[in-house]
Enzyme design. Sequence first.
Site, PDB file in Angstrom:
ATOM      1  N   ASP A  34       5.489  -4.621   7.162  1.00  0.00           N
ATOM      2  CA  ASP A  34       5.427  -5.333   5.888  1.00  0.00           C
ATOM      3  C   ASP A  34       6.815  -5.589   5.302  1.00  0.00           C
ATOM      4  OD1 ASP A  34       5.514  -2.388   5.329  1.00  0.00           O
ATOM      5  OD2 ASP A  34       5.585  -3.094   3.262  1.00  0.00           O
ATOM      6  N   ASP A  58       4.322   0.027  11.058  1.00  0.00           N
ATOM      7  CA  ASP A  58       5.071   0.705  10.014  1.00  0.00           C
ATOM      8  C   ASP A  58       4.096   1.638   9.293  1.00  0.00           C
ATOM      9  OD1 ASP A  58       7.066   1.206   7.981  1.00  0.00           O
ATOM     10  OD2 ASP A  58       5.975  -0.193   6.721  1.00  0.00           O
ATOM     11  N   ALA A 105       4.263   3.201   5.232  1.00  0.00           N
ATOM     12  CA  ALA A 105       3.966   2.782   3.852  1.00  0.00           C
ATOM     13  C   ALA A 105       4.030   1.266   3.705  1.00  0.00           C
ATOM     14  CB  ALA A 105       4.953   3.429   2.884  1.00  0.00           C
ATOM     15  N   LYS A 144      16.222   5.975   4.722  1.00  0.00           N
ATOM     16  CA  LYS A 144      16.378   6.012   3.265  1.00  0.00           C
ATOM     17  C   LYS A 144      17.832   6.178   2.802  1.00  0.00           C
ATOM     18  CE  LYS A 144      12.042   5.381   3.136  1.00  0.00           C
ATOM     19  NZ  LYS A 144      11.607   3.967   3.188  1.00  0.00           N
TER      20      LYS A 144
END
Length: 269
Positions: free
Chosen positions: A186, A11, A13, A52
């Site tokens: 994450d 991934d 960020a 998003k």
Amino acid sequence: MNDMLALVVFDWAGTTTDYGSQAPVHVFDRTFRARGLTFDRADINAPMGMEKRAHIRAMLSTEKGADLWRKAQGRAWTDADVDALYESFEATLRQVVTAYSHPIPGVPETVEALRRMGLKIGSTTGYTSEIMDLVAPVAAREGYAPDCIVTPDQTDGLGRPTPFMLYACMQRLRVWPANRVVKVGDTISDIREGKNAGAWAIGILTGSNLVGLDQAEAETLPAGQVEARKAEARAAYLAAGADLVIDSIGDLPEAIRTLNARMEAEAAR
């Protein structure tokens, strides 16, 4: 050996850059507050890792999100509202995201170690290709440059937890089958992306969105509080199907060796 892992797909960020995934957290917060909605960090973090627009829809689709919108706007939200929020989010993100594009400590060294082990490096992200054109050069100047970056707008909007961005990485880097690939991320969406693809999946704790701390908080909070957050995140990763959970990215080469040993044992049966 052709039955060993050949590709690590990170991934972006919260995993390799932007400790704690602060850029999207802060921009989502600003975007919703501008419409009179106040979410806490846990609300914002819950869908993190998704494309998003889908992230915004997921937040508004919760009971809390629908109630906040109705109270602030006097009506139910619509698809047009999602589109407007998304455009605002992207516009703000473009203005600030480069400031959050520095690699998390240990990333360049770990990636170099993985390459010495013969692994290719890919990345999938919830960011658009336009945003990645801004942030990838910053990370590259500081020592992190994947061999392949795939964004949701390159897969017809099919981001995580679908497997299609990961498949695109596999295609571009000529790696198959999927059990020679490991997804490292994450968020729960990262784990589901990996498992939906038939790949291995590893959750990471230090710097992660799921733990929900920025670097200053992680370094100043009492150790017991940090460890408690990590324990909760570990349990969530495993519940989502993670094959391994590691404390920090520096633990990844050993995790790769562990998975290779599992594959070797399975092949010998």
